[in-house]
Design a protein around this motif. Structure first.
Motif, PDB file in Angstrom:
ATOM      1  N   PRO A  89      15.079   8.767  49.131  1.00  0.00           N
ATOM      2  CA  PRO A  89      13.859   8.013  49.428  1.00  0.00           C
ATOM      3  C   PRO A  89      14.010   6.513  49.600  1.00  0.00           C
ATOM      4  O   PRO A  89      13.534   5.954  50.591  1.00  0.00           O
ATOM      5  CB  PRO A  89      12.957   8.349  48.235  1.00  0.00           C
ATOM      6  CG  PRO A  89      13.403   9.701  47.808  1.00  0.00           C
ATOM      7  CD  PRO A  89      14.888   9.701  48.016  1.00  0.00           C
ATOM      8  N   ARG A  90      14.618   5.811  48.654  1.00  0.00           N
ATOM      9  CA  ARG A  90      14.626   4.353  48.738  1.00  0.00           C
ATOM     10  C   ARG A  90      15.471   3.850  49.915  1.00  0.00           C
ATOM     11  O   ARG A  90      15.011   2.970  50.652  1.00  0.00           O
ATOM     12  CB  ARG A  90      15.102   3.755  47.415  1.00  0.00           C
ATOM     13  CG  ARG A  90      14.749   2.286  47.249  1.00  0.00           C
ATOM     14  CD  ARG A  90      14.788   1.912  45.783  1.00  0.00           C
ATOM     15  NE  ARG A  90      14.644   0.495  45.557  1.00  0.00           N
ATOM     16  CZ  ARG A  90      13.480  -0.153  45.512  1.00  0.00           C
ATOM     17  NH1 ARG A  90      12.352   0.521  45.704  1.00  0.00           N
ATOM     18  NH2 ARG A  90      13.424  -1.441  45.276  1.00  0.00           N
ATOM     19  N   PRO A  91      16.676   4.379  50.139  1.00  0.00           N
ATOM     20  CA  PRO A  91      17.390   3.980  51.364  1.00  0.00           C
ATOM     21  C   PRO A  91      16.612   4.320  52.625  1.00  0.00           C
ATOM     22  O   PRO A  91      16.649   3.577  53.608  1.00  0.00           O
ATOM     23  CB  PRO A  91      18.701   4.783  51.278  1.00  0.00           C
ATOM     24  CG  PRO A  91      18.910   5.003  49.831  1.00  0.00           C
ATOM     25  CD  PRO A  91      17.524   5.208  49.271  1.00  0.00           C
ATOM     26  N   ILE A 108      11.677  -7.109  53.700  1.00  0.00           N
ATOM     27  CA  ILE A 108      11.903  -5.800  53.066  1.00  0.00           C
ATOM     28  C   ILE A 108      12.094  -5.972  51.571  1.00  0.00           C
ATOM     29  O   ILE A 108      11.599  -5.166  50.768  1.00  0.00           O
ATOM     30  CB  ILE A 108      13.113  -5.095  53.702  1.00  0.00           C
ATOM     31  CG1 ILE A 108      12.837  -4.796  55.173  1.00  0.00           C
ATOM     32  CG2 ILE A 108      13.431  -3.795  52.960  1.00  0.00           C
ATOM     33  CD1 ILE A 108      14.048  -4.288  55.934  1.00  0.00           C
ATOM     34  N   ALA A 109      12.817  -7.010  51.180  1.00  0.00           N
ATOM     35  CA  ALA A 109      13.014  -7.283  49.757  1.00  0.00           C
ATOM     36  C   ALA A 109      11.676  -7.493  49.052  1.00  0.00           C
ATOM     37  O   ALA A 109      11.467  -7.012  47.928  1.00  0.00           O
ATOM     38  CB  ALA A 109      13.907  -8.503  49.581  1.00  0.00           C
ATOM     39  N   GLU A 110      10.759  -8.191  49.709  1.00  0.00           N
ATOM     40  CA  GLU A 110       9.433  -8.409  49.125  1.00  0.00           C
ATOM     41  C   GLU A 110       8.656  -7.105  49.046  1.00  0.00           C
ATOM     42  O   GLU A 110       8.001  -6.815  48.038  1.00  0.00           O
ATOM     43  CB  GLU A 110       8.659  -9.430  49.954  1.00  0.00           C
ATOM     44  CG  GLU A 110       7.293  -9.772  49.375  1.00  0.00           C
ATOM     45  CD  GLU A 110       6.553 -10.850  50.154  1.00  0.00           C
ATOM     46  OE1 GLU A 110       5.354 -11.044  49.890  1.00  0.00           O
ATOM     47  OE2 GLU A 110       7.173 -11.487  51.037  1.00  0.00           O
ATOM     48  N   ILE A 111       8.739  -6.286  50.088  1.00  0.00           N
ATOM     49  CA  ILE A 111       8.012  -5.020  50.104  1.00  0.00           C
ATOM     50  C   ILE A 111       8.520  -4.081  49.015  1.00  0.00           C
ATOM     51  O   ILE A 111       7.738  -3.416  48.327  1.00  0.00           O
ATOM     52  CB  ILE A 111       8.141  -4.353  51.486  1.00  0.00           C
ATOM     53  CG1 ILE A 111       7.386  -5.169  52.549  1.00  0.00           C
ATOM     54  CG2 ILE A 111       7.608  -2.912  51.455  1.00  0.00           C
ATOM     55  CD1 ILE A 111       7.649  -4.715  53.966  1.00  0.00           C
ATOM     56  N   SER A 115      16.105  -7.505  45.524  1.00  0.00           N
ATOM     57  CA  SER A 115      16.803  -8.638  46.121  1.00  0.00           C
ATOM     58  C   SER A 115      17.236  -8.302  47.543  1.00  0.00           C
ATOM     59  O   SER A 115      17.295  -7.127  47.933  1.00  0.00           O
ATOM     60  CB  SER A 115      18.033  -8.992  45.286  1.00  0.00           C
ATOM     61  OG  SER A 115      19.014  -7.957  45.382  1.00  0.00           O
ATOM     62  N   THR A 116      17.554  -9.339  48.307  1.00  0.00           N
ATOM     63  CA  THR A 116      18.044  -9.111  49.668  1.00  0.00           C
ATOM     64  C   THR A 116      19.375  -8.386  49.641  1.00  0.00           C
ATOM     65  O   THR A 116      19.674  -7.603  50.545  1.00  0.00           O
ATOM     66  CB  THR A 116      18.189 -10.446  50.421  1.00  0.00           C
ATOM     67  OG1 THR A 116      19.028 -11.330  49.669  1.00  0.00           O
ATOM     68  CG2 THR A 116      16.834 -11.097  50.638  1.00  0.00           C
ATOM     69  N   ARG A 117      20.176  -8.645  48.618  1.00  0.00           N
ATOM     70  CA  ARG A 117      21.459  -7.939  48.489  1.00  0.00           C
ATOM     71  C   ARG A 117      21.224  -6.442  48.305  1.00  0.00           C
ATOM     72  O   ARG A 117      21.934  -5.623  48.891  1.00  0.00           O
ATOM     73  CB  ARG A 117      22.260  -8.503  47.312  1.00  0.00           C
ATOM     74  CG  ARG A 117      23.597  -7.807  47.088  1.00  0.00           C
ATOM     75  CD  ARG A 117      24.406  -8.471  45.998  1.00  0.00           C
ATOM     76  NE  ARG A 117      24.784  -9.828  46.357  1.00  0.00           N
ATOM     77  CZ  ARG A 117      25.550 -10.617  45.602  1.00  0.00           C
ATOM     78  NH1 ARG A 117      25.988 -10.166  44.423  1.00  0.00           N
ATOM     79  NH2 ARG A 117      25.849 -11.821  46.001  1.00  0.00           N
ATOM     80  N   GLU A 118      20.231  -6.102  47.481  1.00  0.00           N
ATOM     81  CA  GLU A 118      19.906  -4.684  47.279  1.00  0.00           C
ATOM     82  C   GLU A 118      19.415  -4.046  48.575  1.00  0.00           C
ATOM     83  O   GLU A 118      19.743  -2.885  48.864  1.00  0.00           O
ATOM     84  CB  GLU A 118      18.846  -4.541  46.186  1.00  0.00           C
ATOM     85  CG  GLU A 118      19.350  -4.820  44.784  1.00  0.00           C
ATOM     86  CD  GLU A 118      18.231  -4.769  43.762  1.00  0.00           C
ATOM     87  OE1 GLU A 118      18.244  -3.849  42.925  1.00  0.00           O
ATOM     88  OE2 GLU A 118      17.339  -5.653  43.796  1.00  0.00           O
ATOM     89  N   VAL A 119      18.645  -4.796  49.362  1.00  0.00           N
ATOM     90  CA  VAL A 119      18.166  -4.277  50.649  1.00  0.00           C
ATOM     91  C   VAL A 119      19.344  -3.949  51.557  1.00  0.00           C
ATOM     92  O   VAL A 119      19.401  -2.875  52.160  1.00  0.00           O
ATOM     93  CB  VAL A 119      17.229  -5.288  51.336  1.00  0.00           C
ATOM     94  CG1 VAL A 119      16.941  -4.852  52.776  1.00  0.00           C
ATOM     95  CG2 VAL A 119      15.932  -5.411  50.559  1.00  0.00           C
ATOM     96  N   GLU A 124      22.765   0.047  54.140  1.00  0.00           N
ATOM     97  CA  GLU A 124      24.131   0.540  54.343  1.00  0.00           C
ATOM     98  C   GLU A 124      24.262   1.977  53.836  1.00  0.00           C
ATOM     99  O   GLU A 124      24.901   2.812  54.477  1.00  0.00           O
ATOM    100  CB  GLU A 124      25.121  -0.364  53.620  1.00  0.00           C
ATOM    101  CG  GLU A 124      26.574   0.036  53.838  1.00  0.00           C
ATOM    102  CD  GLU A 124      27.552  -0.936  53.218  1.00  0.00           C
ATOM    103  OE1 GLU A 124      28.745  -0.607  53.157  1.00  0.00           O
ATOM    104  OE2 GLU A 124      27.128  -2.034  52.795  1.00  0.00           O
ATOM    105  N   GLU A 125      23.635   2.262  52.684  1.00  0.00           N
ATOM    106  CA  GLU A 125      23.677   3.620  52.144  1.00  0.00           C
ATOM    107  C   GLU A 125      22.999   4.596  53.093  1.00  0.00           C
ATOM    108  O   GLU A 125      23.492   5.712  53.325  1.00  0.00           O
ATOM    109  CB  GLU A 125      22.992   3.663  50.771  1.00  0.00           C
ATOM    110  CG  GLU A 125      23.021   5.037  50.115  1.00  0.00           C
ATOM    111  CD  GLU A 125      22.322   5.058  48.768  1.00  0.00           C
ATOM    112  OE1 GLU A 125      22.016   6.170  48.265  1.00  0.00           O
ATOM    113  OE2 GLU A 125      22.083   3.964  48.208  1.00  0.00           O
ATOM    114  N   ALA A 126      21.854   4.193  53.652  1.00  0.00           N
ATOM    115  CA  ALA A 126      21.167   5.051  54.616  1.00  0.00           C
ATOM    116  C   ALA A 126      22.052   5.294  55.828  1.00  0.00           C
ATOM    117  O   ALA A 126      22.127   6.409  56.345  1.00  0.00           O
ATOM    118  CB  ALA A 126      19.844   4.403  55.050  1.00  0.00           C
TER     119      ALA A 126
END
Length: 286
Positions: A89-91, A108-111, A115-119, A124-126
């Motif tokens: 789901p999250r990716p 996307i980070a705000e949504i 963090s932007t790094r996590e986005v 990348e995972e997706a």
């Protein structure tokens, strides 16, 4: 301007996103209705944001993550629907927000409240999960040996196979006759002065497949006229950009036929280019 007037123009896009996220029209629309019901019941739950569209999508995902609408899906699911369901789901959320809705990494980070790094990691995972589902043969049309080697390494790193590397229009057609690829990466200007545009258009006369143009001359394709390619990378390119667009092109299966170069990019058109309110309110307050 009222909240209703603010979000109304964004609802068609939110419905598009919701349908892609849930995998069906009925479920997607049901979640959008749940969001609207939540906002009617508690307008103050609308998230604070400098961009109202960001706030709306943030609101939607908080509802989507907090409730389950047990609706029967009656519409048949497409290949893309089924592929989306296979991505965690999250990716999947990050991927669709970037590739379908066109949000920036910061937005996307705000949504997603991360963090932007996590986005970047989520996208990348997706991409990796998509690559696992869409492994295919890739034809590279590129006359610069070092660039073609870099592209070959990137493609193989995503789990795909390189069916051939062509330096000219003629070589590209020969490679396609040997083995039909599932994706084409194409430069515009080739070794003998021939055109990658012409090569791609000839290939697409026989069958549809996604194409990514990789060129130092994007102005040759981005003229403001239609059709234009869905996927275009400018040289020099970032490896992560190539990885992301390869995954997206294969995922959505968009072909990229463009007008003949001799027609000044204004020639004949090719194939179409790529494209319970209370519980929701509680979630928005958390």
């Amino acid at each position: 301007m009222s909240l209703a007037e603010t979000i109304a123009p964004q609802l068609p896009y939110l419905r598009r996103f919701a349908r892609a996220l849930t995998g069906s029209q009925e479920s997607g629309d049901a979640y959008v209705v749940a969001v609207l019901e939540t906002l009617v019941a508690d307008p103050q739950s609308f998230p604070e944001s400098n961009m109202k569209r960001v706030g709306l999508y943030k609101c939607f995902l908080k509802v989507w993550n907090s409730i389950s609408l047990n609706r029967d899906d009656v519409a048949p699911k497409t290949r893309v629907d089924l592929s989306l369901e296979a991505i965690t789901p999250r990716p999947r959320q990050a991927f669709l927000l970037a590739s379908v809705e066109g949000f920036t990494t910061q937005q996307i980070a705000e949504i997603l409240d991360c963090s932007t790094r996590e986005v970047s990691a989520l996208i990348e995972e997706a991409g990796e999960q998509i690559a696992e589902q869409t492994a295919t043969d890739v034809l590279i049309i590129e006359d610069e040996p070092l660039i073609s080697m870099d592209l070959e390494a990137l493609v193989k790193g995503l789990g795909h196979r390189v069916s051939g590397i062509a330096r000219t229009h003629r070589e590209a057609i020969i490679e396609v006759k040997k083995k039909q690829p599932g994706l084409v990466l194409a430069d515009i200007h080739l070794a003998d002065g021939s055109s990658g545009l012409d090569a791609v258009n000839e290939i697409l006369l026989g069958f549809n497949l996604p194409v990514i143009f990789i060129t130092a001359f994007p102005e040759r394709l981005l003229t403001g006229e239609r059709p234009e390619p869905t996927f275009l990378i400018t040289k020099p390119f970032e490896p992560n950009t190539v990885r992301a667009l390869v995954s997206q092109a294969l995922f959505f299966g968009t072909n990229a036929r463009v007008p003949d170069a001799s027609a000044g990019l204004g020639g004949a058109r090719g194939p179409k280019l790529a494209t319970s309110a209370s519980s929701g309110a509680r979630a928005l307050r958390t």
